[in-house]
Design a protein around this motif. Structure first.
Motif, PDB file in Angstrom:
ATOM      1  N   TYR A  51      50.091  28.768  30.833  1.00 30.49           N
ATOM      2  CA  TYR A  51      50.162  29.945  31.680  1.00 30.49           C
ATOM      3  C   TYR A  51      50.731  31.117  30.894  1.00 30.49           C
ATOM      4  N   ILE A  52      50.265  32.296  31.217  1.00 27.81           N
ATOM      5  CA  ILE A  52      50.780  33.517  30.622  1.00 27.81           C
ATOM      6  C   ILE A  52      51.292  34.388  31.764  1.00 27.81           C
ATOM      7  N   ALA A  53      52.539  34.783  31.693  1.00 28.49           N
ATOM      8  CA  ALA A  53      53.124  35.667  32.706  1.00 28.49           C
ATOM      9  C   ALA A  53      53.190  37.081  32.138  1.00 28.49           C
ATOM     10  N   ILE A  54      52.737  38.038  32.922  1.00 28.21           N
ATOM     11  CA  ILE A  54      52.713  39.425  32.478  1.00 28.21           C
ATOM     12  C   ILE A  54      53.366  40.300  33.548  1.00 28.21           C
ATOM     13  N   GLU A  55      54.267  41.138  33.101  1.00 25.67           N
ATOM     14  CA  GLU A  55      54.890  42.132  33.980  1.00 25.67           C
ATOM     15  C   GLU A  55      54.485  43.500  33.448  1.00 25.67           C
ATOM     16  N   VAL A  56      53.999  44.365  34.331  1.00 23.98           N
ATOM     17  CA  VAL A  56      53.534  45.683  33.908  1.00 23.98           C
ATOM     18  C   VAL A  56      54.328  46.729  34.676  1.00 23.98           C
ATOM     19  N   TYR A  57      54.981  47.603  33.922  1.00 18.48           N
ATOM     20  CA  TYR A  57      55.766  48.673  34.547  1.00 18.48           C
ATOM     21  C   TYR A  57      55.723  49.904  33.652  1.00 18.48           C
ATOM     22  N   CYS A  69      53.688  48.225  38.225  1.00 13.57           N
ATOM     23  CA  CYS A  69      52.344  48.808  38.208  1.00 13.57           C
ATOM     24  C   CYS A  69      51.321  47.933  38.921  1.00 13.57           C
ATOM     25  N   LEU A  70      51.687  46.711  39.277  1.00 11.26           N
ATOM     26  CA  LEU A  70      50.776  45.828  39.994  1.00 11.26           C
ATOM     27  C   LEU A  70      51.020  45.817  41.496  1.00 11.26           C
ATOM     28  N   HIS A  71      52.013  46.561  41.947  1.00 10.20           N
ATOM     29  CA  HIS A  71      52.294  46.653  43.379  1.00 10.20           C
ATOM     30  C   HIS A  71      51.087  47.274  44.078  1.00 10.20           C
ATOM     31  N   GLU A  72      50.801  46.842  45.287  1.00  6.82           N
ATOM     32  CA  GLU A  72      49.596  47.313  45.979  1.00  6.82           C
ATOM     33  C   GLU A  72      49.591  48.823  46.232  1.00  6.82           C
ATOM     34  N   ASP A  73      50.747  49.480  46.226  1.00  5.77           N
ATOM     35  CA  ASP A  73      50.813  50.934  46.433  1.00  5.77           C
ATOM     36  C   ASP A  73      50.854  51.717  45.118  1.00  5.77           C
ATOM     37  N   SER A  74      50.815  51.043  44.001  1.00  6.30           N
ATOM     38  CA  SER A  74      50.906  51.708  42.700  1.00  6.30           C
ATOM     39  C   SER A  74      49.634  52.499  42.397  1.00  6.30           C
ATOM     40  N   PHE A  75      49.795  53.720  41.880  1.00 10.07           N
ATOM     41  CA  PHE A  75      48.627  54.534  41.539  1.00 10.07           C
ATOM     42  C   PHE A  75      47.921  54.032  40.278  1.00 10.07           C
ATOM     43  N   SER A  76      48.586  53.221  39.480  1.00 13.20           N
ATOM     44  CA  SER A  76      47.962  52.706  38.253  1.00 13.20           C
ATOM     45  C   SER A  76      47.502  51.252  38.390  1.00 13.20           C
ATOM     46  N   ARG A  77      47.546  50.724  39.603  1.00 12.63           N
ATOM     47  CA  ARG A  77      47.204  49.314  39.813  1.00 12.63           C
ATOM     48  C   ARG A  77      45.771  48.975  39.371  1.00 12.63           C
ATOM     49  N   PRO A 118      43.516  50.493  37.270  1.00 11.78           N
ATOM     50  CA  PRO A 118      43.263  50.477  35.818  1.00 11.78           C
ATOM     51  C   PRO A 118      43.969  49.310  35.116  1.00 11.78           C
ATOM     52  N   VAL A 119      45.176  48.978  35.553  1.00 12.45           N
ATOM     53  CA  VAL A 119      45.913  47.862  34.941  1.00 12.45           C
ATOM     54  C   VAL A 119      45.198  46.551  35.238  1.00 12.45           C
ATOM     55  N   LEU A 120      44.761  46.350  36.478  1.00 14.80           N
ATOM     56  CA  LEU A 120      44.038  45.121  36.819  1.00 14.80           C
ATOM     57  C   LEU A 120      42.728  45.012  36.047  1.00 14.80           C
ATOM     58  N   ASN A 121      42.029  46.123  35.889  1.00 12.97           N
ATOM     59  CA  ASN A 121      40.784  46.096  35.100  1.00 12.97           C
ATOM     60  C   ASN A 121      41.065  45.690  33.656  1.00 12.97           C
ATOM     61  N   TYR A 122      42.128  46.223  33.076  1.00 19.05           N
ATOM     62  CA  TYR A 122      42.490  45.870  31.700  1.00 19.05           C
ATOM     63  C   TYR A 122      42.872  44.390  31.606  1.00 19.05           C
TER      64      TYR A 122
END
Length: 64
Positions: free
Chosen positions: A16-22, A29-37, A39-43
């Motif tokens: 498993y790989i755990a990733i935190e994006v902020y 940045c993965l929060h459902e209200d994040s404006f960058s969610r 693009p980050v999910l696509n990447y």
């Protein structure tokens, strides 16, 4: 399959790989209200696809 000491070894364990994006502006940045969610999910989806289709992992590690 790995080759160690003249024998083929089949790996059956899970990895498993755990990733935190902020960012400085967003704590998560993965929060459902994040404006960058999106693009980050696509990447993250793109690098997951690349990882899963790569047979030589050193090729991915040393790629720019």
């Amino acid at each position: 399959m790995d080759y160690v000491g003249g024998e083929d070894i089949l790996r059956t364990d899970n990895w498993y790989i755990a990733i935190e994006v902020y960012s400085d502006k967003e704590k998560d940045c993965l929060h459902e209200d994040s404006f960058s969610r999106e693009p980050v999910l696509n990447y993250l989806r793109a690098i997951k696809k690349e990882y899963l289709t790569t047979h030589n992992y050193n090729e991915t590690v040393f790629k720019n």
